[in-house]
Motif scaffolding. Structure first.
Motif, PDB file in Angstrom:
ATOM      1  N   ASP A  92      32.982  48.091  60.004  1.00  0.00           N
ATOM      2  CA  ASP A  92      31.594  48.534  60.147  1.00  0.00           C
ATOM      3  C   ASP A  92      31.498  50.042  60.324  1.00  0.00           C
ATOM      4  O   ASP A  92      30.577  50.680  59.797  1.00  0.00           O
ATOM      5  CB  ASP A  92      30.933  47.841  61.338  1.00  0.00           C
ATOM      6  N   THR A 134      35.290  49.827  64.439  1.00  0.00           N
ATOM      7  CA  THR A 134      34.506  48.623  64.686  1.00  0.00           C
ATOM      8  C   THR A 134      34.698  47.657  63.520  1.00  0.00           C
ATOM      9  O   THR A 134      34.463  48.011  62.365  1.00  0.00           O
ATOM     10  CB  THR A 134      33.022  48.951  64.854  1.00  0.00           C
ATOM     11  N   TYR A 135      35.142  46.443  63.847  1.00  0.00           N
ATOM     12  CA  TYR A 135      35.419  45.402  62.859  1.00  0.00           C
ATOM     13  C   TYR A 135      34.418  44.261  63.013  1.00  0.00           C
ATOM     14  O   TYR A 135      33.939  43.971  64.120  1.00  0.00           O
ATOM     15  CB  TYR A 135      36.809  44.805  63.064  1.00  0.00           C
ATOM     16  N   SER A 136      34.125  43.570  61.904  1.00  0.00           N
ATOM     17  CA  SER A 136      33.317  42.348  61.936  1.00  0.00           C
ATOM     18  C   SER A 136      33.962  41.293  61.046  1.00  0.00           C
ATOM     19  O   SER A 136      34.651  41.621  60.077  1.00  0.00           O
ATOM     20  CB  SER A 136      31.887  42.610  61.451  1.00  0.00           C
ATOM     21  N   THR A 185      29.140  35.479  63.255  1.00  0.00           N
ATOM     22  CA  THR A 185      29.813  36.770  63.116  1.00  0.00           C
ATOM     23  C   THR A 185      30.303  37.266  64.468  1.00  0.00           C
ATOM     24  O   THR A 185      29.582  37.202  65.470  1.00  0.00           O
ATOM     25  CB  THR A 185      28.855  37.816  62.510  1.00  0.00           C
ATOM     26  N   THR A 186      31.534  37.741  64.485  1.00  0.00           N
ATOM     27  CA  THR A 186      32.100  38.383  65.662  1.00  0.00           C
ATOM     28  C   THR A 186      32.359  39.843  65.321  1.00  0.00           C
ATOM     29  O   THR A 186      32.903  40.157  64.262  1.00  0.00           O
ATOM     30  CB  THR A 186      33.413  37.716  66.091  1.00  0.00           C
ATOM     31  N   THR A 187      31.956  40.726  66.219  1.00  0.00           N
ATOM     32  CA  THR A 187      32.162  42.160  66.042  1.00  0.00           C
ATOM     33  C   THR A 187      32.915  42.711  67.242  1.00  0.00           C
ATOM     34  O   THR A 187      32.564  42.409  68.387  1.00  0.00           O
ATOM     35  CB  THR A 187      30.819  42.900  65.893  1.00  0.00           C
ATOM     36  N   GLU A 188      33.946  43.469  66.978  1.00  0.00           N
ATOM     37  CA  GLU A 188      34.741  44.069  68.046  1.00  0.00           C
ATOM     38  C   GLU A 188      35.003  45.529  67.719  1.00  0.00           C
ATOM     39  O   GLU A 188      35.213  45.898  66.559  1.00  0.00           O
ATOM     40  CB  GLU A 188      36.091  43.352  68.209  1.00  0.00           C
ATOM     41  N   THR A 189      34.998  46.356  68.760  1.00  0.00           N
ATOM     42  CA  THR A 189      35.356  47.764  68.631  1.00  0.00           C
ATOM     43  C   THR A 189      36.622  48.012  69.435  1.00  0.00           C
ATOM     44  O   THR A 189      36.676  47.712  70.630  1.00  0.00           O
ATOM     45  CB  THR A 189      34.232  48.680  69.131  1.00  0.00           C
TER      46      THR A 189
END
Length: 272
Positions: free
Chosen positions: A155, A169-171, A179-183
């Motif tokens: 992202d 930041t990944y999704s 959807t899972t988003t992590e930084t």
């Protein structure tokens, strides 16, 4: 003028006639009656461990010419979650004359969890040629789909005021539409590491108050393609860990010699 009108009417007649021919020919290829298919109207509760055979529970199909077609029913599609966290399964069956019938049923998982990320190698980065390479550092899995690493998107890539890489930041989205988003924070290194400090894990999740023993996560130290067990004692470990405060923390492992250098990182997520 009359010739033009006549020609125009002739064209219309030909088009209509051709359409009627196609319609009648197409229907002449279908023989017999369409099969019937039915499924219970109640919502089917399933575990994420259940397979397609479990999704077919209670579904049946018959045909006037072929008799029972239940063993020919298959799952054509499964929708993403609706507002009730339910998915719609579409069941399809063909008879021996290629007549088709469809029906649907709602399913609900009793043990669903959103997709999760894992860090595959230390987020200590010297240089990459493209942002796509950041995907090499993480993987993702779904309780429904298994490995969904190929669906990971990046992202954003964030930098600090000195234009040093700071975080990525990944999704990722699974077939349920969740959807899972992590930084993840990135440790930028100024020169290539000649010592490879490998950990058994690079990302762990712990409960509030849990003590971390960082040396227990060391797998091996490799120099010049050779494993050096004694070099593990040269590792210096620093951290910003706060066991009683939920958040994301880091344990940094370093070997810093005059002629060689190694660094790796354990990311720790503290949950309540």
């Amino acid at each position: 003028m009359k010739k033009n009108i006549g020609f125009f009417l002739l064209v219309i007649c030909l088009v209509v006639g051709y359409g009627a021919f196609i319609f009648l020919w197409d229907h002449s290829q279908v023989s017999g009656t369409a099969p019937t298919i039915s499924a219970p109207t109640s919502v089917l509760e399933l575990s994420v461990e259940d397979d397609e055979e479990d999704m077919l529970e209670g579904v049946s199909a018959t045909d006037d010419e072929d008799g029972s077609l239940t063993d020919r029913v298959y799952i054509e599609s499964i929708s993403t979650f609706d507002e009730n966290q339910e998915r719609t399964v579409t069941y399809t069956v063909f008879d021996s004359d290629d007549n088709v019938a469809r029906t649907t049923r709602k399913i609900k998982y009793t043990d669903y969890e959103a997709p999760v990320f894992n860090i595959e190698k230390a987020l200590c980065i010297y240089y990459v040629t493209s942002t796509e390479e950041y995907k090499d550092y993480v993987s993702a899995s779904s309780v429904v789909d298994g490995d969904i690493s190929s669906s990971i998107t990046i992202d954003s890539v964030n930098y600090d005021d000195s234009y040093n890489l700071e975080s990525v930041t990944y999704s990722v989205t699974d077939s349920c539409g969740m959807t899972t988003t992590e930084t993840y924070r990135i440790t930028s290194i100024n020169y290539y590491a000649t010592i490879d400090i490998e950990l058994e894990e690079y990302l762990i999740t712990v409960d509030v108050g849990q003590t971390i023993y960082p040396s227990s996560y060391i797998d091996c130290v490799i120099e010049d393609d050779i494993e050096h067990e004694a070099s593990e004692y040269d590792i210096e470990i620093s951290d910003n860990y706060q066991a009683y405060t939920p958040g994301t923390y880091e344990f940094i492992y370093r070997i810093d010699r005059s002629t060689s250098y190694g660094i790796t990182k354990l990311t720790v997520i503290v949950e309540e």
